[in-house]
Design a protein around this motif. Structure first.
Motif, mmCIF file in Angstrom:
data_model
loop_
_atom_site.group_PDB
_atom_site.id
_atom_site.type_symbol
_atom_site.label_atom_id
_atom_site.label_comp_id
_atom_site.label_asym_id
_atom_site.label_seq_id
_atom_site.Cartn_x
_atom_site.Cartn_y
_atom_site.Cartn_z
ATOM 1 N N ARG A 76 0.831 -1.205 0.000
ATOM 2 C CA ARG A 76 0.000 0.000 0.000
ATOM 3 C C ARG A 76 0.867 1.258 0.000
ATOM 4 O O ARG A 76 0.570 2.233 -0.696
ATOM 5 N N GLU A 77 1.939 1.221 0.774
ATOM 6 C CA GLU A 77 2.845 2.375 0.845
ATOM 7 C C GLU A 77 3.483 2.641 -0.511
ATOM 8 O O GLU A 77 3.552 3.804 -0.959
ATOM 9 N N LEU A 81 3.038 5.884 -3.021
ATOM 10 C CA LEU A 81 4.174 6.661 -3.516
ATOM 11 C C LEU A 81 4.144 6.765 -5.034
ATOM 12 O O LEU A 81 4.451 7.823 -5.605
ATOM 13 N N CYS A 82 3.778 5.665 -5.712
ATOM 14 C CA CYS A 82 3.701 5.667 -7.168
ATOM 15 C C CYS A 82 2.612 6.612 -7.657
ATOM 16 O O CYS A 82 2.819 7.403 -8.584
ATOM 17 N N VAL A 83 1.431 6.547 -7.023
ATOM 18 C CA VAL A 83 0.319 7.417 -7.407
ATOM 19 C C VAL A 83 0.691 8.881 -7.185
ATOM 20 O O VAL A 83 0.404 9.747 -8.023
ATOM 21 N N ALA A 88 2.220 14.197 -9.205
ATOM 22 C CA ALA A 88 3.159 15.316 -9.261
ATOM 23 C C ALA A 88 3.634 15.563 -10.690
ATOM 24 O O ALA A 88 3.760 16.712 -11.134
ATOM 25 N N ALA A 89 3.889 14.462 -11.423
ATOM 26 C CA ALA A 89 4.354 14.605 -12.799
ATOM 27 C C ALA A 89 3.271 15.174 -13.697
ATOM 28 O O ALA A 89 3.556 15.930 -14.637
ATOM 29 N N VAL A 103 4.981 1.700 -13.614
ATOM 30 C CA VAL A 103 4.487 0.415 -13.115
ATOM 31 C C VAL A 103 5.648 -0.569 -12.950
ATOM 32 O O VAL A 103 5.711 -1.331 -11.982
ATOM 33 N N SER A 104 6.586 -0.551 -13.895
ATOM 34 C CA SER A 104 7.758 -1.421 -13.803
ATOM 35 C C SER A 104 8.579 -1.082 -12.562
ATOM 36 O O SER A 104 9.024 -1.981 -11.830
#
Length: 229
Positions: A76-77, A81-83, A88-89, A103-104
């Motif tokens: 979940r963490e 962080l990915c989301v 931000a991008a 995703v990779s």
């Protein structure tokens, strides 16, 4: 290379069920030989006691429901962080977001934390970067290698695969030596027991006809990282 073509359901049953053990082993493979410590990993080792014990250990200590659930908060963490990174991008509309790369990277980061205990920055690994070397290793192991089909010319390394495989192996070997040494230190109890902790506990032990040493641990760790990436 001796080859069998399965052309009917009856032949498939003979090959995959009736005489399964006869065809269970993998043939010699240059990629696994140079990248995975002489075919000591789960994917390419010969069928036998070592393969069965390794498969059992990986199933229980890495792939069981209990083990997967123990890392739920970590997953979940990392997803959060990915989301957040994508959000931000996206605020910078002049920059394209490569979702495949995101995703990779997420998959590799989760694999590292589950198998190795933590994420490793590129500068801690190799000048090429952790993810780049993982991708290169996968590409080299799956690419058609003339040395696999015509063993007599393998030492010539006509495709320069062997040289690159040894480079990948050296990068991972240096990292895994560092990781094993870190895991040999006492655990402060604050982190979840990872796969390397389990593997380190087997170093020096004798299982049936073989003795588990560091090359075995490195090969099994490596294939665990690859299969989860």
């Amino acid at each position: 290379m001796p080859t069998i073509v399965i052309s009917s359901p009856e032949a498939a049953e003979l090959f995959l069920k009736t005489h399964d053990l006869v065809f269970a082993s993998r043939p010699p493979h240059e990629g696994s030989k140079h990248i995975s410590s002489g075919q000591k990993n789960l994917s390419f080792s010969e069928y036998g006691v070592y393969w069965r014990d390794t498969r059992k250990m990986c199933t229980i200590e890495l792939l069981s429901n209990h083990k997967i659930n123990s890392f739920k908060s970590m997953r979940r963490e990392e997803v959060s962080l990915c989301v957040e990174s994508i959000r931000a991008a996206s605020n910078n509309r002049s920059v394209a977001v490569d979702l495949s790369d995101k995703v990779s990277s997420l998959s590799v980061d989760m694999s590292c934390r589950m198998v190795l205990g933590k994420k490793y920055r590129d500068e801690e690994f190799d000048e090429r970067g952790f993810k780049a070397v993982v991708r290169e290793g996968i590409q080299l192991a799956s690419a058609p290698n003339l040395g696999d089909y015509i063993p007599i010319i393998a030492p010539l390394d006509l495709q320069v695969f062997t040289k690159r495989m040894k480079s990948v192996n050296k990068a991972f070997d240096n990292l895994f030596e560092k990781i094993i040494e870190e895991h040999l230190q006492p655990n402060d109890g604050e982190r979840t027991k990872d796969f390397v902790d389990v593997m380190v506990g087997f170093i020096g032990s004798e299982e049936s006809e073989y003795r588990i040493e560091r090359p075995h641990v490195k090969a099994i760790i490596l294939v665990s990282v690859y299969t989860k990436s």
